[in-house]
Write a protein that holds these residues in place. Sequence first.
Motif, mmCIF file in Angstrom:
data_model
loop_
_atom_site.group_PDB
_atom_site.id
_atom_site.type_symbol
_atom_site.label_atom_id
_atom_site.label_comp_id
_atom_site.label_asym_id
_atom_site.label_seq_id
_atom_site.Cartn_x
_atom_site.Cartn_y
_atom_site.Cartn_z
ATOM 1 N N THR A 131 0.695 -1.192 0.038
ATOM 2 C CA THR A 131 -0.010 -0.096 0.055
ATOM 3 C C THR A 131 0.728 1.252 -0.140
ATOM 4 N N LEU A 132 1.701 1.089 0.955
ATOM 5 C CA LEU A 132 2.660 2.548 1.003
ATOM 6 C C LEU A 132 3.677 2.705 -0.346
ATOM 7 N N SER A 133 3.964 1.430 -0.762
ATOM 8 C CA SER A 133 4.957 1.618 -2.063
ATOM 9 C C SER A 133 4.126 2.211 -3.170
ATOM 10 N N PHE A 134 2.890 1.852 -3.225
ATOM 11 C CA PHE A 134 1.979 2.381 -4.271
ATOM 12 C C PHE A 134 1.682 3.745 -3.979
ATOM 13 N N PHE A 135 1.447 4.259 -3.032
ATOM 14 C CA PHE A 135 1.235 5.650 -2.634
ATOM 15 C C PHE A 135 2.380 6.460 -2.895
ATOM 16 N N ILE A 136 3.669 5.968 -2.581
ATOM 17 C CA ILE A 136 4.754 6.671 -2.770
ATOM 18 C C ILE A 136 5.304 6.864 -4.159
ATOM 19 N N GLU A 137 5.126 5.631 -4.942
ATOM 20 C CA GLU A 137 5.454 5.540 -6.164
ATOM 21 C C GLU A 137 4.641 6.425 -7.172
ATOM 22 N N MET A 138 3.496 6.684 -6.676
ATOM 23 C CA MET A 138 2.472 7.547 -7.496
ATOM 24 C C MET A 138 3.242 8.801 -7.678
ATOM 25 N N LEU A 139 3.810 9.513 -6.480
ATOM 26 C CA LEU A 139 4.512 10.798 -6.596
ATOM 27 C C LEU A 139 5.301 10.782 -7.842
ATOM 28 N N ALA A 140 5.949 9.718 -8.469
ATOM 29 C CA ALA A 140 6.831 9.789 -9.571
ATOM 30 C C ALA A 140 6.062 9.942 -10.566
ATOM 31 N N ALA A 141 4.862 9.521 -10.914
ATOM 32 C CA ALA A 141 4.132 9.671 -12.088
ATOM 33 C C ALA A 141 3.253 10.845 -12.260
ATOM 34 N N VAL A 142 3.103 11.826 -11.099
ATOM 35 C CA VAL A 142 2.578 13.013 -10.981
ATOM 36 C C VAL A 142 3.157 14.016 -12.055
ATOM 37 N N PRO A 143 2.584 14.627 -13.147
ATOM 38 C CA PRO A 143 3.664 15.521 -13.949
ATOM 39 C C PRO A 143 3.921 16.715 -13.227
ATOM 40 N N ALA A 438 2.757 13.365 2.053
ATOM 41 C CA ALA A 438 3.383 14.321 0.606
ATOM 42 C C ALA A 438 2.394 14.123 -0.290
ATOM 43 N N LEU A 439 2.051 12.763 -0.865
ATOM 44 C CA LEU A 439 1.372 12.473 -1.668
ATOM 45 C C LEU A 439 -0.231 13.094 -1.583
ATOM 46 N N VAL A 440 -0.682 12.766 -0.339
ATOM 47 C CA VAL A 440 -1.993 12.990 0.120
ATOM 48 C C VAL A 440 -2.166 14.637 0.222
ATOM 49 N N GLY A 662 -8.344 22.866 -13.256
ATOM 50 C CA GLY A 662 -9.098 21.642 -13.662
ATOM 51 C C GLY A 662 -8.276 20.703 -14.746
ATOM 52 N N ALA A 663 -7.323 21.535 -15.446
ATOM 53 C CA ALA A 663 -6.490 20.745 -16.241
ATOM 54 C C ALA A 663 -5.628 19.768 -15.340
ATOM 55 N N ALA A 664 -5.167 20.349 -14.213
ATOM 56 C CA ALA A 664 -4.252 19.630 -13.396
ATOM 57 C C ALA A 664 -4.980 18.509 -12.887
ATOM 58 N N LEU A 665 -6.280 18.803 -12.391
ATOM 59 C CA LEU A 665 -6.932 17.577 -12.108
ATOM 60 C C LEU A 665 -6.999 16.292 -12.748
ATOM 61 N N VAL A 666 -7.266 16.735 -14.242
ATOM 62 C CA VAL A 666 -7.519 15.558 -15.298
ATOM 63 C C VAL A 666 -6.058 14.953 -15.367
ATOM 64 N N LEU A 667 -4.867 15.710 -15.221
ATOM 65 C CA LEU A 667 -3.561 14.893 -15.465
ATOM 66 C C LEU A 667 -3.613 14.099 -14.340
ATOM 67 N N VAL A 668 -4.065 14.533 -13.177
ATOM 68 C CA VAL A 668 -3.761 13.626 -12.099
ATOM 69 C C VAL A 668 -4.426 12.722 -11.888
ATOM 70 N N LEU A 669 -5.978 12.540 -12.370
ATOM 71 C CA LEU A 669 -6.804 11.718 -12.398
ATOM 72 C C LEU A 669 -6.242 10.646 -13.492
ATOM 73 N N LEU A 670 -5.490 10.947 -14.631
ATOM 74 C CA LEU A 670 -4.931 10.444 -15.428
ATOM 75 C C LEU A 670 -4.125 9.342 -15.111
ATOM 76 N N VAL A 671 -2.972 9.892 -14.155
ATOM 77 C CA VAL A 671 -2.099 9.125 -13.442
ATOM 78 C C VAL A 671 -2.684 8.168 -12.491
ATOM 79 N N ILE A 672 -3.737 8.567 -11.544
ATOM 80 C CA ILE A 672 -4.424 7.557 -10.701
ATOM 81 C C ILE A 672 -5.003 6.568 -11.435
ATOM 82 N N VAL A 673 -5.791 6.706 -12.397
ATOM 83 C CA VAL A 673 -6.476 5.612 -12.986
ATOM 84 C C VAL A 673 -5.595 5.027 -13.876
ATOM 85 N N THR A 674 -4.352 5.521 -14.693
ATOM 86 C CA THR A 674 -3.727 4.539 -15.179
ATOM 87 C C THR A 674 -2.646 3.514 -14.220
#
Length: 691
Positions: A131-143, A438-440, A662-674
């Motif tokens: 779980t923590l690995s998933f949350f921390i690694e998602m930081l790397a995918a945020v544009p 930091a991610l949250v 809104g554009a930033a949120l769309v990009l973040v949602l893209l990261v989460i969904v992906t």
Amino acid sequence: MAQISLAKEPLPKPRGLGERRIWAFLVDRLFRGTALLFALSTVVIILGIALSLVLASQQNFHHSGLRFFLGDRWIPNPPTAEKPIGNVFGVLPFVYGTFVTSALALLLAVPIGVGSAIFLAELAPHRVNKTLSFFIEMLAAVPSIVYGYWGLLYLVPILQNRVEVWLNSHFGSIPFFASYYDTGTGMDFLAAGVVLSLMILPYVTAVSRDVLMAVPRVQREAAYGLGATPWEATKQVVLRYASSGIIGAVMLALGRALGETMAVTMVIGAKVTIAHLKDPASFSLLRSGYTMTSVLVDQYNGPNSPLHASALTEIALTLFLITIVVNGVARLLVWLTASGGGGSRRTVALRGHLMGFLRILLSLLVAVVLLYQIAHDLRSQGLQGLLGPAELLAISLLLLWGINRWAPHTRFFQIWRRIGSIGGNVACFLCALLGATALVWLFQYVFRAGVPALNAQFFRLPNPANPEAGGMLHAIVGTGILVAMASAVGIPVGILGGIYLSEFGKGRLGFWIRFFTDLLNGVPSIVVGIFVYNILVVPTHENFGYAGGIALGILMIPTVMRTTEELLKVVPVSLREASLALGATYARTVWKVVLPAARGGILTGILLAVARVAGETAPLLIVLCSINLWSVNPQKPLPSLPVQIYLLRNDNDPVALSQAWGAALVLVLLVIVTSLLARIVSARGEMRAIN
């Protein structure tokens, strides 16, 4: 009675065994040669980038010579009667800004990242680890553009009004926190370093965790057998065994920090500055500056002269060479740990001496800084100065040092060992918790500011006559077109190159292709943008959309290639042998058996690569693929969501601000969904492999 003839038509003569073998041999050779050509693309791209940058910077090299690398002035305007000094180009201010922000980012991110890695690899239960690995690694995918926009509108005001005021009031006598002429803006080296630390944190954590998990179990068991506690085994044995890999993780993070563009550009303040020994306050982190990447974004598309453009290209060449060296050393260190852990006895001893020297040097630096601040507080406040933060920190460090020296010789040593083990475990847990927090922290702010913007107007076409009535549909469509073009370039090349590395790349050629692929993965995206601009846009004066898609496709290649290679290696050899035993060619075996078996993991790598390039901004700005109008013609500039965020960053209009969020949120949602899709696909692939 007529006889019925039972004679049959003669059967066609089967091809001989030799003919089938020749045909299979030719098919396999053609398949291997094709895969090799695609695998060599990374080598060609690296050499092409170097050659194009050298050729495009020739004019400034002849004009400035070595003064370019030693000069600290940047005057891009041609000389005039009023200003006789012009066309002076020195790269030192930008190199200084790059290394200051990168060093500050490492100083903040490495302790937290290594502590998080220790907790995940050594202490955390399996579910908590995942779980923590998933949350921390998602930081790397945020544009990075999302980091920059969040840092500009949220982090910079906090630093300006709280952190920098406190640092200046309590540590102002230290040059690093001294007041300067632009102190108080919040857009400075400190803000850039903090944002960069959040961006490189997942790199340090993920690579360090993998390195720690690669340490053989026998190393831990030997320490336990000698009576060591789990924390002592980790500190004295595991960390020393994995030190090369951890240093490699730090070097990888350094390479990422050196090449970061958009986030730094938006929060560093954009001023040509450099520190001088004659002015101690010039070393302050509370002043605006430039990095090599930020000056390229600001000035590359609007040079004052061809000489200015050549000087900017030489900055890109300098950045390219620095990142190549840093990433090459990092990959070598990680590979050394993964392949053998310790290396030769001489290498281990040299590494130990180096780490000891760095530890002593860092301790002396901290001691000098604290003593300097304590002396200043005593002069200005008398004995009350001993109650300041610097004094309390110095007292705490002295107490810990004294107890560590004194405790082993007393009967309280076992108690101190237990306290130390508990304290170490708690500190590692807090590091992991801080990384997830930091991610949250980032996500909740983006969601809170972006959700109100996702209304009907957001999905409308732009309205040049009345911008407040327009929307972001053009940017969404443009992003989709760019990602589609990038996928058409990156996915086939990456998959075929990965097939070569997995199936045929066992020798020296495979090693060098793999090495160049890793180097390409660390090349700054803005350098790739300049490369594509020089080879496609400059000769044709158009094809801006195609240039953007090709630049993003080049960034996809190393991720898809290395993911494909690693996933194909996991496919059991028995599947290949069974297919070959049935008479299939090796090419058919790979396409019909091996690739389908690794389909889930390869799709995961493709999804992660798509998520990365969808948020890229710098290469699109460099190739002039930045427009706020409806356009679907790849020969013309195409709009995109990350570029729209950058264009609207300083717009005070509430509608523009809302749409940027809104554009930033769309990009973040893209990261989460992906990321979630990648996890689901990977889990299904693992279940299919088990069954």
